[in-house]
Every structure is written in structure tokens, then in C-alpha cells.
Design an enzyme around this catalytic site. Structure first.
Site, mmCIF file in Angstrom:
data_model
loop_
_atom_site.group_PDB
_atom_site.id
_atom_site.type_symbol
_atom_site.label_atom_id
_atom_site.label_comp_id
_atom_site.label_asym_id
_atom_site.label_seq_id
_atom_site.Cartn_x
_atom_site.Cartn_y
_atom_site.Cartn_z
ATOM 1 N N CYS A 145 0.804 -1.181 0.077
ATOM 2 C CA CYS A 145 -0.016 0.072 0.029
ATOM 3 C C CYS A 145 0.921 1.262 -0.030
ATOM 4 C CB CYS A 145 -1.166 0.137 1.263
ATOM 5 S SG CYS A 145 -2.093 -1.352 1.116
ATOM 6 N N ALA A 146 2.187 1.266 -0.633
ATOM 7 C CA ALA A 146 2.783 2.248 -0.875
ATOM 8 C C ALA A 146 3.640 2.370 -2.160
ATOM 9 C CB ALA A 146 3.732 2.389 0.228
#
Ligand SMILES: Cc1ncc(COP(=O)(O)O)c(C=O)c1O
Length: 470
Positions: free
Chosen positions: A379-380
Site C-alpha cells: 500500500c505504498a
């Protein structure tokens, strides 16, 4: 002493449920499962689980129930709020705790309750952020990102230049306290002091920081104080669906309610509403009462064990892992890789094996080593793309494939993240498995699923036969 025997120090570590039960392997045997996905979620403290079990018979909705159980639960809920605020050095005269489901909801709550003009106001965040501290701001303001170097050191000169450049238009600096990808701990108080110098407020995403380092919001008189702090209890051995936002009472008073509904009002007529004071105004509906109690109890357990002991334990595991990785060919570690430079690094270690798909490595660790890690972009995406030097053309190529249902080419890495229940022998087993992978000595034939991008061993499926079922 055998490698599985506990040291005296390890015997003091609070008991965690489920860190070492048997899991099936590809060759048909069972192994003690190793859980190295603590940056995603942690297993529960036994004390917390027992505490909730003891309270279960008294479960009742809170605040306006008149029975004994309701008044007891209300009392416990409000006590939990005090414990949480105290844990982070919040000021009970000015600051309050708003319970939320998780960090993501907390950051959305803040983005929604800040008064921001999307055409004029600026929010500065950083290149290290989880999407939860990036996406919620994007349609609320003009968003800028503080650059980071390969070790995750943020360019604070750049931050100051941008704050000065915008001449008061930067309303919020929202920064992670530690990267969930490379584990770098950021200088939140220095960032706060810069933000305050230019009249911006600071939000700290403490999802990764709070489980692993002592955090002090500091008094308002200190230029480095933190205005808002957000975190998730499931990353602190309390996986019961709760987290919190901490900020000024006045902010939550002035802001419109994030959600509207029961519990948020003093009076409602068909044509008007008198909103309640915070925290009620920002706590619509029945809250997760047990989640709130569990998170406060978990913080107590952490405090009793001592944050310095948590740091010591996790740092030892991280040092052991980084030292061992140096001896394994084909492994590339992201972020700080020097085992002697861990003061500003958490035990979330992200790496690649040259020439191998991240999902393939993760699958072998699971099916042949009984080891749970995480793989992908964590999630980055912007950070991972930059660490992997993904070009615009490469990005366009795999994004075009995603749109037609093919995720096989999505870039990524593998992350092992250490928690309190982990032990040195588990790190050694991970290193052993990585050596096998680097030497291409794994057993299974792994086939990649086009839709999910996952690798699955041919002719084998996990069976959950002996586990609880509906
Ligand atoms: C730094 C950081 N921020 C935010 C989040 C989102 O947390 P949650 O999934 O609990 O909302 C995570 C989750 O991994 C995280 O690591």
C-alpha cells in the site's frame, strides 16, 4: 541451551496467542508456523484476550443505558480513553481521543474534518507514505510530497523551502512516524517544529511508530508538539478492530461530524440539529466497545513491559536478520541495511531476490518454510516504484495489463516484519529458507495465477480441516 529455549529476557515478554502453532507444508509434514507479518497485523496479547473474555458477560451498549452492565461498560470505555491519551502524553485539558476502526479511518476523519480549500490550500506529506496517508488528502487540497533518499531520510530542507514558498497556504503536514516498507523512523518532532514555524498543523500517522517506539505528543508550548496522532490497535497485539485519532477538542468541536447519526446530537427537530460536544459529535453509532477496551489494555501491557524492552528485542531480531542477509547472494535490502545502524529503523525489512518474482519468493517461504511474510507494494505504490526504479513506460505497461485482468507483472518486494512474539531461531529459519531460494533448491513447481499474480504450488492446496469452521 537449545535454540528454542527461552532466554531470561524472552521469558519476560508478554505472552502472545498464536505465534507458533503447526502449519502444513508442501511435503506433507507439519512445521511450527512462523509469523513475520507484524507490520500488517499482530496476534493478540493473552492478557488482552483474557480481559475481554472476562468482560464479555457484562457487554452492554454504552452512554445512555441505565442498567449496571451499561454503566460499567460506559465507565470502562471512558477509562480506556484516558489510558490511550496518557500513553502518548496527550493533554487531557485540550486533547481528546476519538475511537475509529483503524488508521485509515482516522486519517480520513481528519481529512474530512479539516477545513481545506482544494484549489488553494496545500497539504504536504512524504514519499514514505502508506496510501492511507496520501489518498484521503488528494481531493481535499493540493498535495505535495517531501522527497526521501534510499534510506528513507526525508529532505527537511525541501520541506522548509516548500513551507516558505507557499506563504501560509500549507495547512497540514501529514507524515508517517515510520515507513511500513523500509522501517525508517522519521524525525516527527523536527517536522512538527517546521510545520508550526509556518503556521501549519502536523498529523502523524503512527500506525507503524506507536507499536515500536515511545511517542510523546508534547505540550503545546513545545514547538515540536504533535497536533494529531492516528494509529491502529491491531498492530499492537490487540486485533479487535479498533484504532484512535487524538487531537484538539476544539478541532472536533468546530468541525462538522465525520459521520452523522445516533449519539452525535443533543437535540434533533425536523428542521434543525443541535450537535453534541466532542467526542460524541465525532462518534456516530454504537462504537466498537470491546475493541476500545482491548486497545487500552494492550497499551498498558506494552507500558508494563517497557517500550525500551520492545525496542531492544525487535532490534536484536532485525540486527540478526540484516547480518545474515549479507551472506546470502542475490538479496537486495531496501532502506537501512547496516545491522549496526538501527536506531532509526524498525524491524520491517523489505527485500528482493534478484531474478525472482516477489510472489514466488513469498510462496516458497510459506509452502516450504511455514513462514508468513507479505509481498507486493505494501500500500505504498509510489515508494515501491521509486525504490525499484520503475520507469514511466514500465508503469504504463503493467497498469495496462492490470486493466485486462493480468497482474503477473505487478512489481513488488517481500517484507518480513518482526514482532514481540518472534524469536532468534525463527529469524535463522527465514535466513535458511532464503539461502535455499537463492540457491534455487526449492521443491515445488509454482504456477502464477494471472488474475491475482500469486504463485501456487502445483498439485497442492492448504487444507483447513482441523481448524474451526462454521
Ligand atoms: C504507515 C501506515 N499507515 C497506515 C496504515 C493503515 O492502517 P490500517 O490498515 O490499520 O488502517 C498502515 C497499515 O499497514 C501503515 O503501515
Amino acid at each position: 541451551m537449545s535454540s528454542h529455549q527461552q532466554t531470561e529476557f524472552e521469558q519476560q515478554i508478554p505472552v502472545i496467542i498464536g505465534g507458533s502453532h503447526p502449519v502444513p507444508l508442501l511435503d506433507g509434514s507439519m512445521a511450527v508456523g512462523i509469523y513475520f507479518d507484524n507490520a500488517a497485523s499482530t496476534k493478540p496479547f493473552k492478557v488482552v484476550s483474557d480481559f475481554i473474555k472476562d468482560i464479555e458477560p457484562y457487554y452492554s451498549n454504552i452512554h445512555r443505558g441505565t442498567g449496571y452492565d451499561s454503566i460499567y461498560c460506559t465507565h470502562m470505555y471512558e477509562e480506556a480513553r484516558k489510558i490511550i491519551l496518557d500513553f502518548v502524553g496527550g493533554d487531557p485539558e485540550e486533547q481528546i481521543v476519538i475511537p475509529v476502526r483503524n488508521t485509515t479511518e482516522g486519517l480520513n476523519l481528519l481529512a474530512m474534518t479539516m477545513e481545506l480549500d482544494p484549489n488553494k490550500d496545500v497539504v504536504i506529506t512524504s514519499m514514505l507514505e502508506h496510501h492511507s496517508n496520501d489518498l484521503p488528502w488528494r481531493d481535499k487540497a493540493i498535495v505535495e510530497y517531501i522527497p526521501a533518499d534510499v534510506e528513507g531520510t526525508l529532505d527537511l530542507e525541501h520541506l522548509e523551502k516548500r513551507l516558505a514558498h507557499h506563504k501560509g497556504a500549507v495547512k497540514v503536514v501529514s507524515c508517517t512516524g515510520a515507513s511500513n516498507v523500509i522501517g525508517t523512523v522519521t524525525p516527527i518532532h523536527e517536522i512538527a517544529a517546521l510545520a508550526h514555524k509556518y503556521d501549519a498543523r502536523i498529523v502523524v500517522d503512527a500506525a507503524q511508530l506507536l507499536p515500536h517506539r515511545a511517542v510523546d505528543m508534547k505540550p503545546k508550548t513545545d514547538p515540536g508538539h504533535l497536533d494529531y496522532l492516528v494509529f491502529s490497535a491491531h498492530k499492537m497485539n490487540s486485533p479487535y478492530g479498533e484504532g484512535a485519532v487524538i487531537g484538539d477538542f476544539s478541532h472536533f468541536q468546530e468541525a462538522a461530524p465525520y459521520l452523522q447519526g445516533g449519539g452525535t446530537v443533543y437535540s434533533v427537530g425536523l428542521d434543525h440539529v443541535i450537535w453534541a460536544d466532542p467526542p460524541d459529535k465525532q462518534e456516530a453509532g454504537t462504537p466498537n466497545i470491546f475493541g476500545m477496551l482491548a486497545q487500552a489494555r494492550a497499551l498498558q501491557v506494552m507500558r508494563e513491559f517497557g517500550m525500551e524492552n520492545i525496542v531492544k528485542h525487535e532490534m536484536e531480531l532485525t540486527r540478526r536478520f540484516l547480518t545474515g542477509l549479507k551472506e546470502i547472494p542475490r538479496i537486495g535490502v531496501f532502506g537501512i541495511a547496516d545491522p549496526d545502524k538501527l536506531d532509526n529503523r524498525l524491524g520491517a525489512v523489505t527485500f528482493t531476490v534478484a531474478g525472482m518474482h516477489h510472489a514466488h519468493v513469498a510462496a516458497i517461504l510459506s509452502y516450504e518454510g511455514g513462514i508468513c511474510v507479505r509481498n507486493g507494494c505494501f500500500c505504498a505504490h509510489p515508494l515501491i516504484k521509486s525504490l525499484l526504479n520503475i520507469t514511466k513506460e514500465q508503469e504504463e505497461e503493467f497498469e495496462a495489463a492490470i486493466k485486462v485482468g493480468d497482474r503477473t507483472g505487478v512489481p513488488g518486494a517481500v517484507r518480513a516484519s518482526f514482532g514481540l512474539h518472534n524469536r532468534a531461531w525463527e529469524v535463522d529459519h527465514l535466513l535458511h529458507m532464503l539461502r535455499i531460494i537463492a540457491d534455487e533448491r526449492w521443491q515445488g513447481n509454482y504456477i502464477q495465477d494471472r488474475m491475482t499474480g500469486e504463485f501456487l504450488p502445483e498439485g497442492f492446496n492448504f487444507s483447513f480441516g482441523n481448524l474451526p469452521s462454521f
